[in-house]
Design a protein around this motif. Structure first.
Motif, mmCIF file in Angstrom:
data_model
loop_
_atom_site.group_PDB
_atom_site.id
_atom_site.type_symbol
_atom_site.label_atom_id
_atom_site.label_comp_id
_atom_site.label_asym_id
_atom_site.label_seq_id
_atom_site.Cartn_x
_atom_site.Cartn_y
_atom_site.Cartn_z
ATOM 1 N N ASN A 33 -26.350 53.675 -35.435
ATOM 2 C CA ASN A 33 -27.378 52.640 -35.506
ATOM 3 C C ASN A 33 -28.140 52.550 -34.185
ATOM 4 O O ASN A 33 -29.368 52.429 -34.165
ATOM 5 N N ASP B 96 -40.303 48.783 -40.710
ATOM 6 C CA ASP B 96 -39.102 49.393 -40.147
ATOM 7 C C ASP B 96 -38.455 50.331 -41.159
ATOM 8 O O ASP B 96 -37.901 51.356 -40.809
ATOM 9 N N ILE C 15 -35.232 49.387 -29.611
ATOM 10 C CA ILE C 15 -35.916 48.204 -30.118
ATOM 11 C C ILE C 15 -34.940 47.030 -30.105
ATOM 12 O O ILE C 15 -33.888 47.088 -30.730
ATOM 13 N N GLN D 72 -32.501 46.140 -44.381
ATOM 14 C CA GLN D 72 -32.983 47.063 -43.354
ATOM 15 C C GLN D 72 -34.149 46.510 -42.560
ATOM 16 O O GLN D 72 -34.892 47.261 -41.953
ATOM 17 N N TYR E 187 -37.492 54.022 -40.102
ATOM 18 C CA TYR E 187 -36.075 54.241 -39.815
ATOM 19 C C TYR E 187 -35.309 54.330 -41.127
ATOM 20 O O TYR E 187 -34.864 53.322 -41.653
ATOM 21 N N LYS F 57 -30.471 55.487 -33.880
ATOM 22 C CA LYS F 57 -31.602 55.455 -34.812
ATOM 23 C C LYS F 57 -32.722 54.566 -34.300
ATOM 24 O O LYS F 57 -33.903 54.864 -34.494
ATOM 25 N N TYR F 58 -32.373 53.463 -33.626
ATOM 26 C CA TYR F 58 -33.373 52.499 -33.195
ATOM 27 C C TYR F 58 -33.699 52.595 -31.708
ATOM 28 O O TYR F 58 -34.147 51.617 -31.113
ATOM 29 N N SER F 59 -33.454 53.736 -31.087
ATOM 30 C CA SER F 59 -33.802 53.935 -29.689
ATOM 31 C C SER F 59 -34.449 55.305 -29.524
ATOM 32 O O SER F 59 -34.263 56.195 -30.366
#
Length: 484
Positions: free
Chosen positions: A388, A440, A419, A435, A444, A391-393
């Protein structure tokens, strides 16, 4: 004896919160800001708010010395929970008077006293507000009066349904009966029952002799209607016998059902996409090997086999998530045992995908105490949290794994520089299939199961997990387990 309450600071802070509400903010951001601004005015070490539902409670907002408790569940049959939900609405409590696990956790953080007040609506408890103090403090009547007032303010936020409750099974929602109205031939309300007041928010005086505040379906038909505040109603109507041409209308809040239907549709769409991608790649490379084996070099064949293996692993992980999210068994089926948390984290890191391992920084104290739980499941927890974070960096940005001890608890954190999670999403992120916003979701991909599984696994081991924005950008995921 704590210093006297700083009433000018309290009023100034309350003004800030009211301005937030007037500007359109709602829910957790407002609640957290209320606690953050109130804590210094009350000379408290920390503040916390516990939201209660039919199955128990959860700390959904916390500040200061109580921030470690964010996300902590309270079982409905826990002695401390029972005490919070009974007795006077506002009281001062010594931690030594508590008999559940919470007492040891509070004492381990140096918190020995608290002023607590229930937030109630129509006799239903929606939560409890806590101001926590060290052992040498003796909060008095002033503190109790202010906490009771603030708890009433929070209850008012719940009554307005302004982003609260955070969890859909809140006791106010669960206790509401169907609304009922009787309207005349012109559509004006002639009867408005108490449940209608709760569902719509209009008092009897505000509703009577006025048009129905939502569309009236034809007699014998059902209509789903979305209110301006985003909630959904299911409305039915039928003609009353007699000369008055009156019509009876019943309505109920089906927002949760609409959300579940939306989640189900989202799950089908996202899962179909997630399954289709690796399957398409595997089929493409397999067809290439089958149709062009002789013309391919050994390097091309090895590369094709490598890609097929990678995509097959992705497919296996997705299927495992789907099966785990539907299964009823888990670590709770096995008794918790002490295990070396540091060694378990190091072993789990080895099994992470190479592109994530290269970004990791692992900082664990050499004297990290053992944790009490289910060691094999830790690999799943860490994999989901690190995946996780990745995925968000941004690609290549560092991901840090740290650990430490806090009283009777041992914790580890996964921090990224991507984020920052929005405050109103720190709880919803653990919902199954959730999600975030549609933008987003496009940027993602994923089935929205990872954090749901993490919370489920951790709480089966008498621990809890929480998310919070990182101070200098990014997100911190923290898992807390009992010490072994």
């Amino acid at each position: 004896m704590p210093e006297r309450i700083d009433f000018p600071a309290l009023l100034a802070g309350h003004t800030v919160v009211i301005e937030m509400i007037n500007a359109g903010d709602a829910g957790l951001p407002v609640l957290t800001q209320l606690l953050r601004l109130t804590q210094p005015a009350l000379r408290a070490s920390g503040m916390a708010f516990v939201e209660f539902g039919p199955t128990g409670g959860r700390v959904i907002a916390a500040t200061g010395a109580a921030e470690w408790a964010l996300g902590r569940p309270l079982a409905a049959d826990d002695p401390d929970t029972v005490r919070l939900l009974s007795g006077p609405r506002v009281s001062q409590v010594r931690v030594t008077d508590l008999s559940g696990k919470l007492a040891a956790e509070l004492a381990g953080s140096g918190l020995r006293r608290m002023v607590v007040s229930r937030a109630e609506i129509g006799g239903h408890t929606v939560g409890s507000l806590h101001a926590l103090y060290p052992g040498d403090a003796e909060p008095g009547a002033e503190q109790q009066g202010v906490i009771a007032y603030l708890a009433s303010c929070v209850a008012h936020m719940y009554g307005d349904q302004s982003g609260l409750p955070v969890h859909g099974d809140g006791p106010v929602v669960a206790a509401l009966a169907d609304g009922l109205a009787v309207v005349d031939r012109d559509g004006y309300v002639r009867l408005w029952n108490p449940a209608a007041v709760q569902v719509i928010g209009s008092t009897t005086d505000q509703a009577l002799n006025r048009p129905l505040p939502f569309p009236l379906p034809p007699a014998g038909q059902v209509r789903d209607h979305r209110l301006p505040d985003g909630r959904w109603l299911r409305i039915t109507s039928g003609d009353l016998p007699g000369p008055g041409a009156l019509r009876v209308v019943t309505f109920r809040d089906i927002t949760d059902q609409q959300r579940r239907d939306h989640d189900r549709e989202l799950f089908v769409a996202v899962t179909s996409h997630e399954l289709r991608t690796p399957v398409t790649v595997i089929k493409g490379y397999a067809d290439t090997l089958t149709d062009h084996w002789e013309s391919l070099t050994d390097g091309d064949r090895r590369q094709a086999a490598r890609v097929i293996g990678q995509r097959a692993n992705e497919l296996a992980r997705l299927v495992d998530r789907l099966l785990s999210s539907a299964a009823e068994t888990g670590p709770a089926d096995e008794p918790p045992t002490p295990f070396d948390l540091g060694a378990a984290l190091r072993a789990a890191v080895v099994d992470l995908p190479a592109e994530l391992r290269h970004r990791l920084t692992l900082r664990l104290p050499v004297d990290l105490p053992k944790a009490l739980g289910h060691r094999p499941s830790l690999a799943t927890v860490l994999t989901e949290l690190v995946t996780n974070a990745g995925k968000y960096s941004p690609p290549g940005s560092p991901i840090e794994i740290t650990a430490g001890v806090d009283g009777q608890l041992v914790a580890f954190r996964v921090s990224d520089r991507g984020i920052s999670i929005r405050p109103e999403h720190v709880e919803r992120a653990f919902d199954r299939f959730w999600q975030g916003e549609s933008g987003d979701r496009r940027g993602y991909p994923g089935a929205g199961l990872g954090l749901y599984l993490v919370r489920r696994i951790v709480e089966q081991q008498n621990g809890w997990v929480s998310l919070r924005p990182r101070t200098d950008g990014g997100t911190v995921a923290e898992v807390r387990l009992p010490r072994g």
